[in-house]
Every structure is written in C-alpha cells, then in structure tokens.
Design a protein around this motif. Structure first.
Motif, PDB file in Angstrom:
ATOM      1  N   ASP A   1     -92.457  39.635  22.793  1.00  0.00           N
ATOM      2  CA  ASP A   1     -93.694  40.335  22.099  1.00  0.00           C
ATOM      3  C   ASP A   1     -93.350  41.733  22.015  1.00  0.00           C
ATOM      4  OD1 ASP A   1     -95.815  39.261  20.648  1.00  0.00           O
ATOM      5  OD2 ASP A   1     -97.074  39.685  22.229  1.00  0.00           O
TER       6      ASP A   1
ATOM      7  N   LEU B   1     -90.471  42.572  19.545  1.00  0.00           N
ATOM      8  CA  LEU B   1     -90.736  42.247  18.259  1.00  0.00           C
ATOM      9  C   LEU B   1     -91.552  43.425  17.749  1.00  0.00           C
ATOM     10  CD1 LEU B   1     -91.607  38.414  18.163  1.00  0.00           C
ATOM     11  CD2 LEU B   1     -89.656  39.684  17.096  1.00  0.00           C
ATOM     12  N   LYS B   2     -92.568  44.006  18.241  1.00  0.00           N
ATOM     13  CA  LYS B   2     -93.586  45.236  17.870  1.00  0.00           C
ATOM     14  C   LYS B   2     -92.746  46.300  17.427  1.00  0.00           C
ATOM     15  CE  LYS B   2     -97.629  43.925  20.034  1.00  0.00           C
ATOM     16  NZ  LYS B   2     -98.276  44.146  21.327  1.00  0.00           N
TER      17      LYS B   2
ATOM     18  N   HIS C   1     -90.313  45.787  14.849  1.00  0.00           N
ATOM     19  CA  HIS C   1     -91.107  45.944  13.307  1.00  0.00           C
ATOM     20  C   HIS C   1     -91.303  47.370  13.183  1.00  0.00           C
ATOM     21  CE1 HIS C   1     -92.617  41.526  13.743  1.00  0.00           C
ATOM     22  NE2 HIS C   1     -91.685  41.779  12.841  1.00  0.00           N
ATOM     23  N   ASN C   2     -91.665  48.336  14.088  1.00  0.00           N
ATOM     24  CA  ASN C   2     -92.037  49.813  13.688  1.00  0.00           C
ATOM     25  C   ASN C   2     -90.768  50.372  13.315  1.00  0.00           C
ATOM     26  OD1 ASN C   2     -94.577  49.397  14.245  1.00  0.00           O
ATOM     27  ND2 ASN C   2     -94.383  49.936  16.271  1.00  0.00           N
TER      28      ASN C   2
ATOM     29  N   GLU D   1     -88.404  49.191  11.193  1.00  0.00           N
ATOM     30  CA  GLU D   1     -87.607  48.380  10.118  1.00  0.00           C
ATOM     31  C   GLU D   1     -87.285  49.571   9.060  1.00  0.00           C
ATOM     32  OE1 GLU D   1     -90.940  45.913   8.970  1.00  0.00           O
ATOM     33  OE2 GLU D   1     -90.104  44.004   9.910  1.00  0.00           O
TER      34      GLU D   1
ATOM     35  N   LYS E   1     -90.362  37.803   8.966  1.00  0.00           N
ATOM     36  CA  LYS E   1     -90.590  38.586   9.918  1.00  0.00           C
ATOM     37  C   LYS E   1     -90.352  38.435  11.207  1.00  0.00           C
ATOM     38  CE  LYS E   1     -92.402  41.529   6.869  1.00  0.00           C
ATOM     39  NZ  LYS E   1     -91.391  42.419   6.499  1.00  0.00           N
ATOM     40  N   GLN E   2     -90.274  37.149  11.719  1.00  0.00           N
ATOM     41  CA  GLN E   2     -89.777  36.765  13.051  1.00  0.00           C
ATOM     42  C   GLN E   2     -88.369  36.958  13.514  1.00  0.00           C
ATOM     43  OE1 GLN E   2     -92.137  35.427  15.013  1.00  0.00           O
ATOM     44  NE2 GLN E   2     -91.282  35.375  16.902  1.00  0.00           N
TER      45      GLN E   2
END
Lengths: 484, 143
Positions: free
Chosen positions: A250, A253-254, A257-258, A260, A270-271
């Motif tokens: 978790d 992933l955060k 994502h930041n 990207e 997105k996963q």
C-alpha cells in the motif's frame, strides 16, 4: 479461439498465445487446456490482465500465466513477468499485498493408520495453539521494535536463533528463508506497527494449516529424496507476511502513484504502477518487499514450530518419535532478481511471480544440495476437500517460464457465489464425509473455501506436468484443516 | 445518499458505488467498505471522534487512500469508524484533499462485529465515471 473478443492461438495442447497487439511490448502466453479455457477463462477478466501486464516497460519474452490463472488486481493470479533490470520496471502490483504468501510442507514419521482415531484431539490442539482469523495475534510475545527489525533482516534465521527451528529448516527454505539487503529504513512506521504482534499467526481468507496423508507417489526417486512414503502424515502451512506486507504494498503504490509524472509510464491499470528497477523508488520498494518476505518466512517457521509442539503434545510423543522435518518452503507472491536465458544470452531480470511458484531444475545452484539431483520441490495446495500435490521443477521451466510453475488450484467461484452455493448445506458434515475434519473461526470462511469454489487442482497440475514445466512427485489428501 | 452493490469478482470482493455527488460517493464507498467487513449497525455506540486529512494527486487515488485509511484504523487501531460526521473535498496546490471527521468505537481484534478482513483497498481499474444520475465507481477489496 476467441475468448471475450481476445484471440488465443494454440501453441500446443497446454499452451495458448495472445498475439502482441496495441500497447503490448510482448505477446501473452497462458498454460492451460481447451477444457479449462472454456470452463473458467470465459467468466472473468484474467486474460485481459495478461494483456495489461504485457504493457510493462522492459518486460521480456512473454507475459505469462500459469493454469491456475484467475482474475486478480493488476496482474492476474498465476501471472509471471520478467523485466530487464537495466531498462525494466518493478511493480508492487506484480507481487501483491500479501508479499511472500507461500507454502511449506513438513514430513513426520507418523502413519495415517496409526493416528486416525486421534485426529479430533490433534486438530483441537492445533486450533488452540496456532492463532487464526481476522486480526489474529499473540503466537509469541509482543515484539520490541529491535526484535521486529531483526526478523525483517534475518527472516527464518531469527526463529532458529530463538529456538523456534533448526538449521535444517533454513536449508530447506527458498532463499534460505532470508532475502539479503533488506533495509528496514525503507519501511513506514505503519508497516512496522502492523508487524509487532503478528509473527506466528495464520490470518484469515484462504490461509490454512492442514494435515495431509501421502496418497499416491508418481516419482519414487524424488519422493525418496524428500523422505516421502505412502500413508505418511505431512503438515502443510499456507500464509504470508500478514498486515506488514499489506502495508508495504500500500505504501509503495502511493509513493509510485506520486511519481507517475516523473517516469511517464502510461499503463492500462493503476494497480500496475511501477518504477524503474534502478531508480531510488524501485530500489526502496525492492528492499521493503524483502523485509516483508523475510517476515513471512519467519512467520511460517514459527507456525511450523508451534505445529510440531502441538503434534507432540496431542499424541504424547517425543521429538524423535515425531521426526518432524521441513521438506521445503516456497513463496508464491514475490519479485526476485534472477539470471535467465533471454534469446541465447544470460541476463539478469526481475521475475515477478504473483500466485506462481519458483520451479528450478536439477543442478541449479539456488536449490538445496539435497534436491540437486531431482529439482526444486514445487508445493501445490489444492482445495481443502480433495487433494494437493508435490512436484519438482524442470529445465523446461527455465526455458519457458523463467523457472516458474502453478501455485494452487485457482478459484472458480467468487466468494459471494460460494456462499450462495453453500447456503443451507452442512458443509462441515460434507467435509467429514470426504474424510476431512475442519475447525475454523467462522462458517463463512468454510463456505468460501469449499472444494466447489475451486478448480480441480489435478487439472492444473496435469497441465504443468504435461507441459514439462513441473513434474508430479506425489498426491496428498487432506484430513484435518484449521482456518481463520 | 448513494447506493452500492456487490459485483462478482473471482478472487476478491468488488463493489459498485453510485451517488449523485462526489462527497456522497466517498461516504457511500465507506458504507460499502463497512458492509463488507462487518455487521453495520446504526445503533453501534460510538465513543471516539477521529479526524482524517489526506492529500493526493487525483480524486480516484484520494478515494482509495481514504478507504485505505479507515481500513488501517480498523485492522490496526481497532477503531470501527461507523459514522461520518463530516467530509469535505477540495483542491489545493498538491492536487486534491479530503478533511473528514469520523465517529468511532474501539472494538476487540476478534470482535463479532467483524466478518471479513480486507487486506487492502486496491487501485485496480479505479475510475470515477459519470452516469445519468451522477457518479459511479467500482472498487476491488483484496481479501
């Protein structure tokens, strides 16, 4: 053959290819049979997920799926992808939340016929001693931060140093129960917090501890090397890194994502978010994942030790009489840097196995000396009412699947469907009629995990066997199960 | 208020959430979460108030991080946040933010209220889409 509008080309009876199209960097390949395609792949989004994985930057040869493939998130369950370590990425979604979810099987000198009348007592003792269920905790004392960090670095070695295992256990564990270069500074405070009281706990869902009997042996040489004989009692444990692993996935992933925009990847799900392996973010995830993997190995080691004590206590026998030995421990949710032959050249790649088991061949340097002649044991649990298998890895696996095989039966029904199927039935009684006693924290879990919810693991194992990827050694039948 | 329904998913649990507004979509998604993990009871006595403040790069990620936060509160802190007193969404220089006040009750780790452990709230195919009546999102919980 077209499934959900996706073209599948037959390579041979047990291998089907999705031609490269759209943004795919490589073709997809699924090990399965025509029967299994028609029965299972029609019903979910797993094939699409094989295609999505093929979009990963730096992916090599194929986006692969094993015959227990089913719909996951990001990767399909049963997915394997190797990425170039210089130009490729690492994806937490290719490992999953339960980092180093895996299986271990220990042998005993017990014969089923000798203990069959004492199964209820054994089961009760195991259920009492091994913490199971949602939020289970307390197998060993609540750890200090220092102790937890030691586990995260040392893996199974921590358990052995604390009298909860033997050197032999370490030798028979994938990676010797410890991935090197695990840096605990890459973990968040929350990840550490979640690990504090969960060492030695089984958890819930599809995790279990079961007693099996060796029902059939296919390969006498390999069975002998593993110490297997017909009618023998074995202990199988299936669990992973618990909340600590979920938190690592978790957290990263955060983080990814930041970033990207920084890396500019455009992936279909997105996963599947990822980072170049050699980036700071990629290296940090790899290190954090190793910490979680080490926690999981220690977890299974502690549970195995508790199981040994429970068997000795319930049967009132000595350690020598029990002769409890780890056959092997495999992880099936992991990313590892390995060397593989890519188009005639040996390259370092990051092999993501999401619901797939390593299946290295005989003579491989990464398997215990004891198994150098036969290949690495591949442990394949089925459902709790039918059977499970032990197989061995092969050269074909190295050539075709980055040394990987299936990890289980694979779900057929959703949990919701399974609850509907089981409604109004006495499932505990049904299992008893199959010769299986079960204790669980709740009836809901039993319904969700009934044999009707899973594919027949024999179909899955036979696809791997007939493809030459992993070769059958023995069939096991469960007779006592504990679940969360 | 919005509505939610379970959607078939082979390995995990998926919910489809529909709502008129973004704020309702977040609140109804939290309700869907509690419906999956436990026996949601309006009479549940709440004994604590929690404040959650989150920032993310886009609204979909913010939704998953919000659900991830209440999942953490339940699994680790054993706070069953059965009531949302207020939930505000907005934009700032970093993207989007959420400020939320939750009513919570401390429960035992193995409380009867709990029926499912959600390992994590996934980002799988996350997309908040428009419908004739408002907004829709499908969320996959890893169990």
């Amino acid at each position: 053959m077209k499934i959900k509008g996706i073209e599948l080309e037959k390579v041979h009876d047990y291998l089907w290819e999705i031609p490269k199209h759209g943004g795919m960097n490589v073709p997809g390949r699924i090990y399965t049979s025509k029967k299994m395609i028609e029965e299972t792949l029609q019903n979910d989004e797993a094939i699409k997920q094989v295609i999505n994985v093929a979009h990963l930057p730096g992916i090599q040869k194929y986006s692969l799926a094993m015959p227990d493939i089913h719909w996951g998130y990001g990767f399909p369950i049963g997915g394997v992808a190797a990425t170039d370590i210089n130009e490729g990425v690492i994806s937490p979604g290719g490992v999953g939340y339960d980092i180093n979810c895996g299986v271990r099987i220990a042998s005993t000198s017990l014969k089923f016929e000798e203990i069959k009348n004492r199964i209820p007592k054994i089961l009760e003792t195991l259920f009492k001693k091994v913490p199971t269920g949602v939020g289970s905790s307390g197998a060993i004392h609540k750890l200090t931060t220092k102790e937890l960090k030691n586990i995260l670095v040392k893996g199974s070695h921590w358990a052995v140093e604390n009298g909860l295992g033997t050197e032999g256990d370490i030798e028979q564990t994938e990676e010797s129960g410890q991935m090197k270069d695990a840096d605990t500074s890459t973990l968040s405070g929350r990840a550490l917090e979640r690990g504090m009281d969960q060492a030695g706990t089984l958890g819930s869902g599809n995790h279990f501890l079961e007693l099996d009997v060796v029902e059939e042996i296919y390969d006498n040489t390999s069975a002998e090397a593993m110490g297997l004989f017909n009618g023998q009692v074995l202990v199988m444990i299936h669990t992973g890194s618990r909340g600590l692993g979920y938190q690592v996935c978790d957290d990263y992933l955060k983080i990814l994502h930041n970033t990207e925009k920084k890396f500019g990847f455009n992936l279909p799900d997105k996963q599947l978010t990822c980072a170049p392996i050699n980036s700071e973010e990629g290296q940090n995830y790899l290190s954090a994942m190793k910490c979680a993997a080490n926690f999981a190995w220690n977890n299974r080691q502690v549970i195995m030790f508790i199981s040994k004590k429970a068997l000795m206590e319930s049967l009132n026998i000595s350690e020598t009489e029990l002769n409890f030995k780890l056959i092997y421990d495999v992880c099936h949710n992991i990313a590892k840097i390995e060397e593989h032959n890519i188009d005639g050249k040996i390259k370092k790649v990051c092999v993501h196995r999401k619901g797939a088991t390593r299946a290295f061949p005989p003579k491989n340097n990464n398997i215990p000396d004891k198994y150098k002649k036969i290949g690495q044991p591949v442990l394949i649990p089925g459902d709790m009412g039918r059977y499970s298998y032990i197989a061995v890895g092969s050269d074909k696996a190295m050539e075709e699947t980055f040394g990987s095989s299936c990890h289980g039966a694979g779900r057929l029904q959703s949990r919701h469907q399974a609850l509907k199927t089981g409604k109004g039935r006495n499932l505990i009684d049904e299992l008893k009629k199959r010769g299986v006693l079960i204790m669980a924290k709740g009836n809901k879990t039993i319904a969700e995990e009934m044999p009707f919810a899973y594919k027949d693991v024999s179909d899955v194992v036979n696809v791997m066997h007939n493809s030459g990827i992993s070769l059958k050694v023995a069939k096991l039948k469960p007779f006592a199960v504990i679940k969360g | 208020m919005g509505e939610f329904r379970l959607v078939e998913h082979t390995a995990d649990i998926s919910v489809e959430v529909n709502a008129h507004t973004l704020q309702d979509l977040f609140i109804t998604s939290a309700e869907a979460y509690y419906n999956v993990v436990g026996t949601f009871n309006d009479d549940l006595h709440l004994d604590e108030e929690l404040e959650v403040n989150l920032t993310s790069t886009n609204i979909e990620y913010l939704l998953i991080e919000f659900l991830g936060e209440i999942n953490y509160q339940l699994n680790v802190k054993h706070n069953f946040c059965g009531k949302i007193f207020s939930l505000n969404l907005g934009e700032n220089n970093n993207g989007v933010f959420l400020d939320c006040r939750l009513g919570s009750r401390k429960i035992e780790a193995e409380s009867d209220i709990l029926k499912e452990e959600i390992k994590a709230v996934t980002y799988h195919n996350i997309n908040i889409g428009k419908t004739d009546n408002g907004l829709k999102v499908t969320i996959v919980f890893d169990i």
